[in-house]
Design a protein around this motif. Structure first.
Motif, PDB file in Angstrom:
ATOM      1  N   ASN A 265       7.297   9.187   9.030  1.00 36.68           N
ATOM      2  CA  ASN A 265       6.669   8.631  10.206  1.00 36.68           C
ATOM      3  C   ASN A 265       5.117   8.404  10.302  1.00 36.68           C
ATOM      4  O   ASN A 265       4.650   7.218  10.500  1.00 36.68           O
ATOM      5  CB  ASN A 265       7.248   9.338  11.497  1.00 36.68           C
ATOM      6  CG  ASN A 265       8.719   9.319  11.571  1.00 36.68           C
ATOM      7  OD1 ASN A 265       9.335   8.379  11.068  1.00 36.68           O
ATOM      8  ND2 ASN A 265       9.044  10.009  12.374  1.00 36.68           N
ATOM      9  N   LEU A 266       4.422   9.405   9.800  1.00 34.72           N
ATOM     10  CA  LEU A 266       2.998   9.402   9.649  1.00 34.72           C
ATOM     11  C   LEU A 266       2.595   8.460   8.674  1.00 34.72           C
ATOM     12  O   LEU A 266       1.543   7.938   8.964  1.00 34.72           O
ATOM     13  CB  LEU A 266       2.376  10.849   9.414  1.00 34.72           C
ATOM     14  CG  LEU A 266       0.986  11.051   9.216  1.00 34.72           C
ATOM     15  CD1 LEU A 266       0.337  10.679  10.480  1.00 34.72           C
ATOM     16  CD2 LEU A 266       0.536  12.362   8.682  1.00 34.72           C
ATOM     17  N   ASP A 267       3.283   8.389   7.518  1.00 35.17           N
ATOM     18  CA  ASP A 267       2.944   7.351   6.686  1.00 35.17           C
ATOM     19  C   ASP A 267       3.160   5.841   7.149  1.00 35.17           C
ATOM     20  O   ASP A 267       1.983   5.036   6.854  1.00 35.17           O
ATOM     21  CB  ASP A 267       3.682   7.450   5.532  1.00 35.17           C
ATOM     22  CG  ASP A 267       3.093   8.708   4.445  1.00 35.17           C
ATOM     23  OD1 ASP A 267       2.117   9.321   4.692  1.00 35.17           O
ATOM     24  OD2 ASP A 267       4.243   9.411   3.618  1.00 35.17           O
ATOM     25  N   ILE A 268       4.083   5.558   7.809  1.00 43.01           N
ATOM     26  CA  ILE A 268       4.351   4.259   8.432  1.00 43.01           C
ATOM     27  C   ILE A 268       3.243   4.024   9.406  1.00 43.01           C
ATOM     28  O   ILE A 268       2.663   3.083   9.852  1.00 43.01           O
ATOM     29  CB  ILE A 268       5.806   4.409   9.162  1.00 43.01           C
ATOM     30  CG1 ILE A 268       6.869   4.264   7.987  1.00 43.01           C
ATOM     31  CG2 ILE A 268       6.016   3.087   9.964  1.00 43.01           C
ATOM     32  CD1 ILE A 268       8.218   4.484   8.674  1.00 43.01           C
ATOM     33  N   ILE A 269       2.881   5.028  10.563  1.00 49.05           N
ATOM     34  CA  ILE A 269       2.004   4.748  11.504  1.00 49.05           C
ATOM     35  C   ILE A 269       0.620   4.315  10.708  1.00 49.05           C
ATOM     36  O   ILE A 269      -0.143   3.765  11.095  1.00 49.05           O
ATOM     37  CB  ILE A 269       1.777   5.762  12.422  1.00 49.05           C
ATOM     38  CG1 ILE A 269       3.105   6.195  13.143  1.00 49.05           C
ATOM     39  CG2 ILE A 269       0.396   6.048  13.194  1.00 49.05           C
ATOM     40  CD1 ILE A 269       3.193   7.258  13.868  1.00 49.05           C
ATOM     41  N   LEU A 270       0.038   5.357   9.761  1.00 51.97           N
ATOM     42  CA  LEU A 270      -1.064   5.022   9.161  1.00 51.97           C
ATOM     43  C   LEU A 270      -0.980   3.804   8.307  1.00 51.97           C
ATOM     44  O   LEU A 270      -2.022   3.029   8.038  1.00 51.97           O
ATOM     45  CB  LEU A 270      -1.526   6.166   8.215  1.00 51.97           C
ATOM     46  CG  LEU A 270      -1.612   7.505   8.608  1.00 51.97           C
ATOM     47  CD1 LEU A 270      -1.920   8.552   7.855  1.00 51.97           C
ATOM     48  CD2 LEU A 270      -2.640   7.336   9.676  1.00 51.97           C
ATOM     49  N   GLY A 271       0.118   3.159   7.805  1.00 46.11           N
ATOM     50  CA  GLY A 271       0.028   2.025   7.169  1.00 46.11           C
ATOM     51  C   GLY A 271      -0.129   0.900   7.958  1.00 46.11           C
ATOM     52  O   GLY A 271      -0.454  -0.432   7.551  1.00 46.11           O
ATOM     53  N   LYS A 272       0.241   1.147   9.441  1.00 47.48           N
ATOM     54  CA  LYS A 272       0.043  -0.062  10.447  1.00 47.48           C
ATOM     55  C   LYS A 272      -1.196  -0.171  11.012  1.00 47.48           C
ATOM     56  O   LYS A 272      -1.506  -1.093  11.612  1.00 47.48           O
ATOM     57  CB  LYS A 272       1.193  -0.018  11.497  1.00 47.48           C
ATOM     58  CG  LYS A 272       2.774  -0.348  10.892  1.00 47.48           C
ATOM     59  CD  LYS A 272       3.581  -0.323  11.812  1.00 47.48           C
ATOM     60  CE  LYS A 272       5.025  -0.364  11.232  1.00 47.48           C
ATOM     61  NZ  LYS A 272       6.191  -0.468  12.381  1.00 47.48           N
ATOM     62  N   GLN A 273      -2.067   0.888  10.879  1.00 47.98           N
ATOM     63  CA  GLN A 273      -3.099   0.805  11.329  1.00 47.98           C
ATOM     64  C   GLN A 273      -4.094  -0.161  10.778  1.00 47.98           C
ATOM     65  O   GLN A 273      -3.901  -0.495   9.747  1.00 47.98           O
ATOM     66  CB  GLN A 273      -4.137   2.258  11.574  1.00 47.98           C
ATOM     67  CG  GLN A 273      -3.407   2.966  12.508  1.00 47.98           C
ATOM     68  CD  GLN A 273      -4.110   4.390  12.214  1.00 47.98           C
ATOM     69  OE1 GLN A 273      -4.885   4.703  11.449  1.00 47.98           O
ATOM     70  NE2 GLN A 273      -4.027   5.321  13.612  1.00 47.98           N
ATOM     71  N   ARG A 274      -5.191  -0.586  11.582  1.00 44.20           N
ATOM     72  CA  ARG A 274      -6.313  -1.831  10.896  1.00 44.20           C
ATOM     73  C   ARG A 274      -7.208  -0.879  10.357  1.00 44.20           C
ATOM     74  O   ARG A 274      -7.632   0.206  10.806  1.00 44.20           O
ATOM     75  CB  ARG A 274      -6.565  -2.373  12.092  1.00 44.20           C
ATOM     76  CG  ARG A 274      -5.882  -3.864  12.541  1.00 44.20           C
ATOM     77  CD  ARG A 274      -6.787  -4.318  13.597  1.00 44.20           C
ATOM     78  NE  ARG A 274      -8.382  -4.569  13.301  1.00 44.20           N
ATOM     79  CZ  ARG A 274      -9.082  -5.145  14.361  1.00 44.20           C
ATOM     80  NH1 ARG A 274      -8.627  -5.474  15.308  1.00 44.20           N
ATOM     81  NH2 ARG A 274     -10.448  -5.043  14.071  1.00 44.20           N
ATOM     82  N   ARG A 275      -7.750  -1.407   9.305  1.00 41.44           N
ATOM     83  CA  ARG A 275      -8.878  -0.774   8.367  1.00 41.44           C
ATOM     84  C   ARG A 275     -10.085  -0.976   9.280  1.00 41.44           C
ATOM     85  O   ARG A 275     -10.092  -1.806  10.042  1.00 41.44           O
ATOM     86  CB  ARG A 275      -9.061  -1.341   6.963  1.00 41.44           C
ATOM     87  CG  ARG A 275      -7.561  -1.312   6.084  1.00 41.44           C
ATOM     88  CD  ARG A 275      -7.234  -0.133   5.685  1.00 41.44           C
ATOM     89  NE  ARG A 275      -5.854  -0.216   4.906  1.00 41.44           N
ATOM     90  CZ  ARG A 275      -4.987   0.432   5.057  1.00 41.44           C
ATOM     91  NH1 ARG A 275      -4.887   1.383   6.116  1.00 41.44           N
ATOM     92  NH2 ARG A 275      -3.791   0.382   4.297  1.00 41.44           N
TER      93      ARG A 275
END
Length: 140
Positions: free
Chosen positions: A124-134
């Motif tokens: 879940n953390l990987d998914i959330i971090l992947g959806k964040q804007r850089r």
């Protein structure tokens, strides 16, 4: 008194005609020398084999003594803890059937659940971090 071991005829080289030449003796010597070299190599190889087998025997004796000590320890544990039953299998692998085993089984189940939660949380953390804007992404 006459000597019993003396005989009337003497053995001389003229009684036996030995007509062996030097070359024949040299050939026989060379053949024997080659054969002795082969046998020396065979002896050397056999000594190495014997040494490795003796080392194997020593290792097996050490392992045997360790297993005997292990069995003695398990039997003493069984005598000291009347509620504990230890079953020793013939193949020298000990399996314990005791009250501690049940506690360990419960602990294993709890650890598996905790590991499953951790794995799910990581995904879940990987998914959330992947959806964040850089931070450097200025688009949109």
């Amino acid at each position: 008194m006459a000597k019993d071991y003396e005989s009337e005829e003497e053995v001389t080289s003229s009684n036996y005609d030995l007509s062996i030449s030097f070359d024949e003796l040299q050939d026989a010597f060379n053949d024997l020398h080659k054969e002795s070299i082969k046998l020396a190599k065979l002896v050397s190889y056999s000594k190495k084999t014997i040494a490795s087998l003796e080392n194997g025997i020593l290792k097996l004796n050490v392992e045997f003594e360790n297993r005997k000590f292990e069995i003695k320890t398990l039997r003493s544990v069984d005598k000291n803890q009347s509620s504990t039953k230890c079953l020793i299998q013939e193949n020298n692998k000990a399996s314990h059937s005791c009250e501690y085993c049940d506690k360990f089984k419960e602990e294993i189940v709890e650890l598996k659940i905790a590991l499953a939660k951790f794995t799910l949380g990581k995904n879940n953390l990987d998914i959330i971090l992947g959806k964040q804007r850089r931070v450097f992404d200025k688009a949109g």
